[in-house]
Design an enzyme around this catalytic site. Structure first.
Site, PDB file in Angstrom:
ATOM      1  N   MET A  27       0.850  -1.194   0.000  1.00 32.91           N
ATOM      2  CA  MET A  27       0.000   0.000   0.000  1.00 32.91           C
ATOM      3  C   MET A  27       0.890   1.251   0.000  1.00 32.91           C
ATOM      4  O   MET A  27       0.445   2.339   0.357  1.00 32.91           O
ATOM      5  CB  MET A  27      -0.926  -0.001   1.212  1.00 32.91           C
ATOM      6  CG  MET A  27      -1.905  -1.178   1.181  1.00 32.91           C
ATOM      7  SD  MET A  27      -3.471  -0.846   1.971  1.00 32.91           S
ATOM      8  CE  MET A  27      -2.948  -0.535   3.641  1.00 32.91           C
ATOM      9  N   LEU A  30       6.716   2.988   1.584  1.00 27.94           N
ATOM     10  CA  LEU A  30       7.562   1.808   1.769  1.00 27.94           C
ATOM     11  C   LEU A  30       8.624   2.015   2.846  1.00 27.94           C
ATOM     12  O   LEU A  30       9.117   3.120   3.043  1.00 27.94           O
ATOM     13  CB  LEU A  30       8.241   1.456   0.443  1.00 27.94           C
ATOM     14  CG  LEU A  30       7.291   1.237  -0.737  1.00 27.94           C
ATOM     15  CD1 LEU A  30       8.083   0.883  -1.989  1.00 27.94           C
ATOM     16  CD2 LEU A  30       6.265   0.155  -0.442  1.00 27.94           C
ATOM     17  N   GLU A  32      11.896  -0.486   5.090  1.00 26.34           N
ATOM     18  CA  GLU A  32      12.871  -1.564   4.890  1.00 26.34           C
ATOM     19  C   GLU A  32      12.191  -2.942   4.825  1.00 26.34           C
ATOM     20  O   GLU A  32      12.673  -3.841   4.136  1.00 26.34           O
ATOM     21  CB  GLU A  32      13.930  -1.497   6.004  1.00 26.34           C
ATOM     22  CG  GLU A  32      15.156  -2.340   5.791  1.00 26.34           C
ATOM     23  CD  GLU A  32      15.825  -2.174   4.425  1.00 26.34           C
ATOM     24  OE1 GLU A  32      16.193  -3.219   3.853  1.00 26.34           O
ATOM     25  OE2 GLU A  32      15.972  -1.042   3.924  1.00 26.34           O
ATOM     26  N   HIS A  34       9.272  -3.687   3.379  1.00 23.75           N
ATOM     27  CA  HIS A  34       8.854  -3.885   1.985  1.00 23.75           C
ATOM     28  C   HIS A  34      10.062  -4.169   1.092  1.00 23.75           C
ATOM     29  O   HIS A  34      10.020  -5.025   0.216  1.00 23.75           O
ATOM     30  CB  HIS A  34       8.179  -2.625   1.437  1.00 23.75           C
ATOM     31  CG  HIS A  34       6.918  -2.233   2.122  1.00 23.75           C
ATOM     32  ND1 HIS A  34       6.828  -1.128   2.927  1.00 23.75           N
ATOM     33  CD2 HIS A  34       5.691  -2.801   2.132  1.00 23.75           C
ATOM     34  CE1 HIS A  34       5.598  -1.015   3.388  1.00 23.75           C
ATOM     35  NE2 HIS A  34       4.890  -2.024   2.931  1.00 23.75           N
ATOM     36  N   ARG A 184       2.672   2.668   9.624  1.00 21.08           N
ATOM     37  CA  ARG A 184       1.942   3.401  10.672  1.00 21.08           C
ATOM     38  C   ARG A 184       2.858   3.939  11.773  1.00 21.08           C
ATOM     39  O   ARG A 184       2.417   4.768  12.563  1.00 21.08           O
ATOM     40  CB  ARG A 184       0.866   2.493  11.285  1.00 21.08           C
ATOM     41  CG  ARG A 184      -0.316   2.270  10.365  1.00 21.08           C
ATOM     42  CD  ARG A 184      -1.444   1.550  11.069  1.00 21.08           C
ATOM     43  NE  ARG A 184      -2.662   1.587  10.287  1.00 21.08           N
ATOM     44  CZ  ARG A 184      -2.989   0.716   9.360  1.00 21.08           C
ATOM     45  NH1 ARG A 184      -2.171  -0.274   9.075  1.00 21.08           N
ATOM     46  NH2 ARG A 184      -4.127   0.821   8.690  1.00 21.08           N
TER      47      ARG A 184
HETATM   48  O1  PAF Z   1      -0.185  -5.640   3.727  1.00 21.65           O
HETATM   49  C1  PAF Z   1      -0.596  -4.738   2.967  1.00 21.65           C
HETATM   50  O2  PAF Z   1       0.083  -3.742   2.698  1.00 21.65           O
HETATM   51  C2  PAF Z   1      -1.986  -4.862   2.351  1.00 21.65           C
HETATM   52  O3  PAF Z   1      -2.880  -5.440   3.233  1.00 21.65           O
HETATM   53  C3  PAF Z   1      -1.996  -5.596   1.003  1.00 21.65           C
HETATM   54  C4  PAF Z   1      -1.554  -7.039   1.145  1.00 21.65           C
HETATM   55  C5  PAF Z   1      -1.072  -4.881   0.020  1.00 21.65           C
HETATM   56  C6  PAF Z   1      -3.407  -5.594   0.412  1.00 21.65           C
HETATM   57  O4  PAF Z   1      -3.889  -4.306   0.240  1.00 21.65           O
END
Ligand code: PAF
Length: 277
Positions: A27, A30, A32, A34, A184
């Site tokens: 989502m 980003l 580290e 990700h 978050r």
């Molecule tokens: O973990 C996340 O960022 C979200 O829940 C996902 C898997 C991208 C789905 O929107």
């Protein structure tokens, strides 16, 4: 690296790939954690697709979707050096056009833990992930262990709907003081940020008890609660000691087990977990 928005462009790009395709759904905003998923996908697949989409259907009306942190430019600059082939950044209208009415819902295992606090959340997650799977058609898809229930629910959905996709769950990446990385965490300030490693301390304390030979699940839940209660700023929503696959609460620990918790620090809700066994 190409960044695209439209469905037709995505399909054309997908057709042009040779070899295996790895998908990293995100989502955005980003961190580290990700990037570690992207590096793993890059090491294991011939082509890597990262999706950036703040999925509105996994937010309840009480959760502020408009305040979810977004910074596409920064995200792209972080991804660029990693050798990603394609970034798909669809709009909400592309994913949910007017008249949209099809949902994917996993049942029992979405009800406890996060599901008990956020009853509509997983229906949004499984629906969007199924749509991403259908459009990108990856061989492997990468998720973080940090969202342990999400990973378990997606594994179940993948099995139930016969998606020919391997779900890879990668370890949680932590700050030096143990706080699990999360988009978050940006909301955590001052004393709440200083208090946040209490989740890691609570999980570590329960793990130490487990490693000492304890197999009574309630003793581990009590241990986590005791450590969390020692931090006056922390408001515990749940602590759990559950079966890793089914997420059912345990009496006695036998196999692979998930210790997990959700805690409010001020207005910020944090989740974290350890896997035992
Ligand atoms: O973990 C996340 O960022 C979200 O829940 C996902 C898997 C991208 C789905 O929107």
């Amino acid at each position: 690296m190409r960044t695209i928005i439209g469905l037709d462009e995505l399909r054309a790009a997908r057709l042009s790939f040779n070899g295996t395709v790895g998908l990293v759904p995100t989502m955005g905003y980003l961190h580290e954690g990700h990037l570690s998923l992207i590096r793993r996908a890059k090491a294991e697949c011939d082509n890597v697709v990262v999706t950036i989409f703040v999925n509105p259907t996994q937010f309840a009306p009480t959760e502020d979707l408009s305040k979810y942190p977004r910074d596409l430019e920064r995200d792209l600059s972080l991804i660029e050096p990693l050798g990603v082939d394609l970034v798909w950044n669809p709009t909400p209208e592309i994913m949910y056009p007017t008249g949209y009415q099809t949902w994917v819902e996993v049942e029992a295992m979405t009800r406890p833990l996060e599901g008990s606090m956020r009853p509509t959340h997983f229906k949004g997650v499984t629906t969007v992930v199924a749509k991403l799977f259908n459009t990108v058609q990856p061989h492997k898809a990468y998720f973080g262990q940090k969202d342990a229930q999400q990973a378990a629910v997606i594994r179940q959905m993948t099995r139930d709907l016969n998606f020919p996709i391997e779900i890879i769950v990668c370890p949680t990446v932590r700050e030096a003081d143990g706080l699990a990385m999360s988009s978050r965490n940006k909301y955590l300030e001052g004393k709440d940020r200083a208090a946040a490693p209490v989740l890691f301390r609570a999980l570590s304390a329960a793990k130490t008890v487990y490693e000492g030979g304890e197999r009574d699940a309630e003793t581990l839940r009590r241990k986590m609660k005791e450590v969390l209660d020692g931090e006056p700023r922390a408001q515990t929503q749940y602590v759990s000691c559950a079966d890793y696959d089914t997420l059912e609460e345990l009496d006695v620990i036998k196999g692979k087990t998930l210790l997990s918790m959700a805690v409010l620090l001020g207005k910020t809700r944090l989740i974290d977990n350890f896997v035992l066994g």
